[in-house]
Design an enzyme around this catalytic site. Structure first.
Site, PDB file in Angstrom:
ATOM      1  N   SER A 125      83.700  -3.279  53.738  1.00 45.93           N
ATOM      2  CA  SER A 125      84.640  -4.418  54.101  1.00 45.93           C
ATOM      3  C   SER A 125      84.284  -5.296  55.294  1.00 45.93           C
ATOM      4  CB  SER A 125      86.040  -3.894  54.485  1.00 45.93           C
ATOM      5  OG  SER A 125      86.045  -2.795  55.362  1.00 45.93           O
ATOM      6  N   ASP A 184      90.136   8.978  55.348  1.00 46.68           N
ATOM      7  CA  ASP A 184      91.082   9.103  54.083  1.00 46.68           C
ATOM      8  C   ASP A 184      91.632  10.462  53.774  1.00 46.68           C
ATOM      9  OD1 ASP A 184      90.917   6.023  54.139  1.00 46.68           O
ATOM     10  OD2 ASP A 184      89.114   6.377  53.025  1.00 46.68           O
ATOM     11  N   ARG A 209      88.393  10.200  63.445  1.00 48.38           N
ATOM     12  CA  ARG A 209      89.605   9.705  62.856  1.00 48.38           C
ATOM     13  C   ARG A 209      90.598  10.780  61.943  1.00 48.38           C
ATOM     14  NH1 ARG A 209      87.013   4.642  59.533  1.00 48.38           N
ATOM     15  NH2 ARG A 209      85.925   6.386  58.984  1.00 48.38           N
ATOM     16  N   HIS A 236      85.799   3.219  48.595  1.00 46.92           N
ATOM     17  CA  HIS A 236      86.054   2.706  50.429  1.00 46.92           C
ATOM     18  C   HIS A 236      87.531   3.019  50.658  1.00 46.92           C
ATOM     19  CE1 HIS A 236      85.281   0.534  53.906  1.00 46.92           C
ATOM     20  NE2 HIS A 236      85.387  -0.693  53.378  1.00 46.92           N
ATOM     21  N   HIS A 250      80.629  11.006  53.531  1.00 48.77           N
ATOM     22  CA  HIS A 250      80.547   9.718  54.220  1.00 48.77           C
ATOM     23  C   HIS A 250      79.129   9.133  54.070  1.00 48.77           C
ATOM     24  CE1 HIS A 250      80.810   6.583  57.079  1.00 48.77           C
ATOM     25  NE2 HIS A 250      82.033   6.485  56.803  1.00 48.77           N
TER      26      HIS A 250
HETATM   27  N1  NMX Z   1      82.648  14.564  46.070  1.00 51.53           N
HETATM   28  C1  NMX Z   1      81.688  14.752  45.142  1.00 51.53           C
HETATM   29  N2  NMX Z   1      80.405  14.106  45.182  1.00 51.53           N
HETATM   30  C2  NMX Z   1      80.048  13.459  46.349  1.00 51.53           C
HETATM   31  C3  NMX Z   1      81.099  13.506  47.312  1.00 51.53           C
HETATM   32  C4  NMX Z   1      82.258  13.809  47.355  1.00 51.53           C
HETATM   33  N3  NMX Z   1      83.284  13.866  48.138  1.00 51.53           N
HETATM   34  N4  NMX Z   1      80.396  12.679  48.553  1.00 51.53           N
HETATM   35  C5  NMX Z   1      79.018  12.396  47.994  1.00 51.53           C
HETATM   36  N5  NMX Z   1      79.148  12.958  46.777  1.00 51.53           N
HETATM   37  C6  NMX Z   1      77.656  12.857  45.866  1.00 51.53           C
HETATM   38  C7  NMX Z   1      77.581  11.580  45.529  1.00 51.53           C
HETATM   39  O1  NMX Z   1      78.424  10.799  44.536  1.00 51.53           O
HETATM   40  C8  NMX Z   1      76.351  11.479  45.245  1.00 51.53           C
HETATM   41  O2  NMX Z   1      76.037  11.922  43.772  1.00 51.53           O
HETATM   42  P1  NMX Z   1      74.873  11.329  42.802  1.00 51.53           P
HETATM   43  O3  NMX Z   1      73.770  11.777  43.263  1.00 51.53           O
HETATM   44  O4  NMX Z   1      75.311  12.020  41.449  1.00 51.53           O
HETATM   45  O5  NMX Z   1      75.021   9.731  42.876  1.00 51.53           O
HETATM   46  C9  NMX Z   1      75.453  12.590  46.105  1.00 51.53           C
HETATM   47  O6  NMX Z   1      76.617  13.361  46.351  1.00 51.53           O
HETATM   48  C10 NMX Z   1      74.874  11.925  47.207  1.00 51.53           C
HETATM   49  O7  NMX Z   1      75.870  11.346  47.891  1.00 51.53           O
HETATM   50  P2  NMX Z   1      75.678  10.984  49.537  1.00 51.53           P
HETATM   51  O8  NMX Z   1      74.563  10.419  50.087  1.00 51.53           O
HETATM   52  O9  NMX Z   1      76.427  12.072  50.073  1.00 51.53           O
HETATM   53  O10 NMX Z   1      76.877   9.710  49.656  1.00 51.53           O
HETATM   54  P3  NMX Z   1      76.919   8.428  49.673  1.00 51.53           P
HETATM   55  O11 NMX Z   1      76.518   7.832  51.003  1.00 51.53           O
HETATM   56  O12 NMX Z   1      76.292   7.898  48.498  1.00 51.53           O
HETATM   57  O13 NMX Z   1      78.439   8.068  49.514  1.00 51.53           O
HETATM   58  C11 NMX Z   1      80.795   8.090  49.894  1.00 51.53           C
HETATM   59  C12 NMX Z   1      79.399   8.074  50.636  1.00 51.53           C
HETATM   60  C13 NMX Z   1      81.936   8.039  50.853  1.00 51.53           C
HETATM   61  C14 NMX Z   1      81.055   6.976  49.114  1.00 51.53           C
HETATM   62  C15 NMX Z   1      80.725   9.687  49.010  1.00 51.53           C
HETATM   63  O14 NMX Z   1      80.804  10.731  49.913  1.00 51.53           O
HETATM   64  C16 NMX Z   1      82.150   9.596  48.212  1.00 51.53           C
HETATM   65  O15 NMX Z   1      82.356   9.169  47.130  1.00 51.53           O
HETATM   66  N6  NMX Z   1      83.252  10.274  48.847  1.00 51.53           N
HETATM   67  C17 NMX Z   1      84.644  10.432  48.220  1.00 51.53           C
HETATM   68  C18 NMX Z   1      85.309   8.999  48.349  1.00 51.53           C
HETATM   69  C19 NMX Z   1      85.913   8.685  49.656  1.00 51.53           C
HETATM   70  O16 NMX Z   1      86.352   9.585  50.326  1.00 51.53           O
HETATM   71  N7  NMX Z   1      85.431   7.568  50.187  1.00 51.53           N
HETATM   72  C20 NMX Z   1      86.066   7.125  51.594  1.00 51.53           C
HETATM   73  C21 NMX Z   1      84.950   6.794  52.479  1.00 51.53           C
HETATM   74  C22 NMX Z   1      85.591   6.362  53.796  1.00 51.53           C
HETATM   75  N8  NMX Z   1      86.251   5.005  53.552  1.00 51.53           N
HETATM   76  O17 NMX Z   1      87.338   4.981  53.973  1.00 51.53           O
HETATM   77  O18 NMX Z   1      85.559   4.152  53.170  1.00 51.53           O
HETATM   78  C1  MLT Z   2      85.122   2.851  57.097  1.00 50.76           C
HETATM   79  O1  MLT Z   2      85.847   3.040  57.904  1.00 50.76           O
HETATM   80  O2  MLT Z   2      84.713   1.460  56.664  1.00 50.76           O
HETATM   81  C2  MLT Z   2      84.675   3.765  56.177  1.00 50.76           C
HETATM   82  O3  MLT Z   2      84.429   5.220  56.708  1.00 50.76           O
HETATM   83  C3  MLT Z   2      83.422   3.565  55.335  1.00 50.76           C
HETATM   84  C4  MLT Z   2      82.090   3.371  56.058  1.00 50.76           C
HETATM   85  O4  MLT Z   2      81.868   3.478  57.294  1.00 50.76           O
HETATM   86  O5  MLT Z   2      81.052   3.088  55.541  1.00 50.76           O
END
Ligand code: NMX
Ligand code: MLT
Length: 435
Positions: free
Chosen positions: A242, A373, A327, A272, A318
């Site tokens: 964002s 979240d 947070r 996100h 994350h």
């Molecule tokens: N559950 C299952 N698998 C996960 C999770 C999770 N919570 N977090 C990461 N992975 C997987 C990810 O999908 C990836 O799989 P693949 O190799 O098959 O693509 C692998 O682990 C490596 O990912 P990372 O490098 O650890 O994470 P990345 O930086 O790509 O993504 C998020 C970060 C936040 C997108 C990821 O951790 C996620 O999808 N979390 C769940 C959704 C979430 O809570 N998002 C909110 C973030 C905060 N916000 O407000 O924005």
């Molecule tokens: C945010 O607050 O924007 C989320 O934690 C996602 C991020 O920092 O990448």
């Protein structure tokens, strides 16, 4: 007291000199290498953006202008009788790097209350949205439509000089933040059918007014929760979807309403901001499958089922953080103070003891710890805001603070159009063929 705009006018020439000096001394130095994996891998770790409001440390979490969340809670002005920081003070801090006085914060509350009214056509646009349209889509539509009133877009058409851009951008950012409670309240009442919107009370703070527009003005603890919520969700350095989107769109000199409308469309994605909705859905499904007080074994099994179904565990992991998000901790502390015996809060705590283990054992996520979240929806639910489709709207109200602060500085510092270089896979293959 001195207004925020007056203080900014003093700070801008100094910061322009500061940036000139940094560039003269360090401008040709390199952060390091850029690897092909980073280009394919969502640019993780790639230093690419200037963002002054906050910097994120992978271990320690966010600092707003150098201050941790507990420091902000201790140092920023509070409402009379309240103990959480007023987001007005956080905005002042994000913009100036300074802690404002109580009087300056009070003046900001009043200024936002006076700017809060929506143009009638924007109210009509919101009222015409079908209740089945997701609140985030309605939010983005309404914010984008405010561009009709943009002081910056008008000044640009009238030939404003580049050195003066920040003035009307500041005005637009103040209007944007001020109008968000009325937009959010209107969407909430339309979609969830909870009666007529009350008027803004110009003697009260921003969070009270937002709570009141949602129908929770009489719950002081909910107002305190919103003060904390808006403070901690405001900014998370520049690279999150964002924030980065707002900065990118702003760099085309699209006005702050267009830029932040784009931010909201990014925040609406499940990886996100929409994750706060997803967490609640996931918890509710868990409760309906396992009952109100499941055993640790049952919770562990449910988490494994989620992963084995090819889904993410929402609220965990994350892109930058490698420890529990401060947070999350701030919200957990709020819960321990205000709702220690709530069954959903207890379930969230139980998951905190189990999910990291499971994610580590599954071996994919680089960060097995909870993010912001994982906790927010449980607090909102406790006070009766149970409509989870609305949760990301509150995240969006807060994120406007961080995006707006940087939009003002970007225009004050004459930040250029963003235009990074891209490559095709074919081009990458050729480029590195013999290296
Ligand atoms: N559950 C299952 N698998 C996960 C999770 C999770 N919570 N977090 C990461 N992975 C997987 C990810 O999908 C990836 O799989 P693949 O190799 O098959 O693509 C692998 O682990 C490596 O990912 P990372 O490098 O650890 O994470 P990345 O930086 O790509 O993504 C998020 C970060 C936040 C997108 C990821 O951790 C996620 O999808 N979390 C769940 C959704 C979430 O809570 N998002 C909110 C973030 C905060 N916000 O407000 O924005
Ligand atoms: C945010 O607050 O924007 C989320 O934690 C996602 C991020 O920092 O990448």
């Amino acid at each position: 007291p001195q207004t925020l705009k007056e203080r900014l006018a003093e700070l801008i020439p100094k910061e322009i000199d500061n940036v000139k000096a940094i560039r003269a001394e360090h401008g040709k130095k390199a952060f390091g290498q850029v690897t092909v994996d980073q280009v394919y891998g969502g640019m993780r770790g790639l230093p690419a953006l200037l963002w002054d409001g906050s910097v994120l440390d992978a271990e320690e979490g966010i600092r707003f202008r150098g201050k941790t969340i507990p420091e902000c809670q201790a140092e920023l002005p509070k409402a009379p009788g309240g103990s959480e920081p007023l987001p007005e003070g956080l905005f002042w801090l994000l913009v100036t790097g300074e802690v404002p006085t109580d009087a300056q914060v009070k003046a900001l509350s009043q200024e936002w209350a006076h700017r809060a009214a929506l143009p009638e056509f924007v109210e009509e646009i919101i009222d015409r949205c079908p209740p089945s349209l997701h609140p985030m889509s309605q939010f983005s539509i309404a914010v984008t439509a405010l561009n009709h009133e943009s002081a910056f877009a008008k000044a640009y058409q009238e030939g404003i000089s580049k050195k003066d851009y920040w003035g009307p951008v500041f005005e637009d950012c103040m209007d944007l933040i001020a109008k968000l409670p009325n937009i959010a309240g209107r969407i909430y009442r339309n979609v969830f059918g909870s009666g007529k919107l009350p008027a803004i009370d110009t003697s009260k703070d921003y969070s009270y007014n937002l709570a009141n527009l949602l129908g929770f003005g009489d719950k002081e603890a909910f107002v305190e929760l919103l003060r904390l919520y808006i403070t901690i969700h405001s900014d998370h350095e520049g690279g999150n979807v964002s924030a980065h989107t707002g900065k990118l769109v702003g760099s085309a000199l699209s006005d702050p309403f267009l830029a932040f409308g784009a931010s909201l469309n990014g925040l609406a994605g499940p990886l996100h901001g929409l994750a706060n909705q997803e967490v609640l859905l996931w918890l509710m499904k868990m409760k309906s499958k396992l009952g109100d007080a499941p055993t640790d074994e049952a919770v562990r099994g449910y988490i494994w089922d989620t992963l084995n179904g090819g889904q993410v565990v929402p609220g965990y992991g994350h892109a930058v953080l490698r420890k529990t998000d401060p947070r999350y901790t701030a919200q957990r502390e709020f819960a321990l103070k205000h709702l220690p015996n709530d069954s959903l809060f207890k379930l969230v705590g139980q998951i905190y003891n189990i999910a990291p283990e499971v994610l580590l054992e599954a071996g994919k996520a680089k960060n097995p710890w909870p993010n912001v979240d994982a906790h927010s929806g449980v607090l909102l639910t406790y006070y009766g805001l149970t409509q989870m489709q609305f949760y990301t709207v509150l995240f969006g109200v807060s994120r406007a603070f961080g995006v707006a602060a940087q939009l003002i500085w970007d225009r004050a510092l004459g930040a250029p159009l963003e235009r990074p270089k891209s490559y095709s896979s074919e081009a990458i293959k050729k480029m590195f063929a013999n290296k």
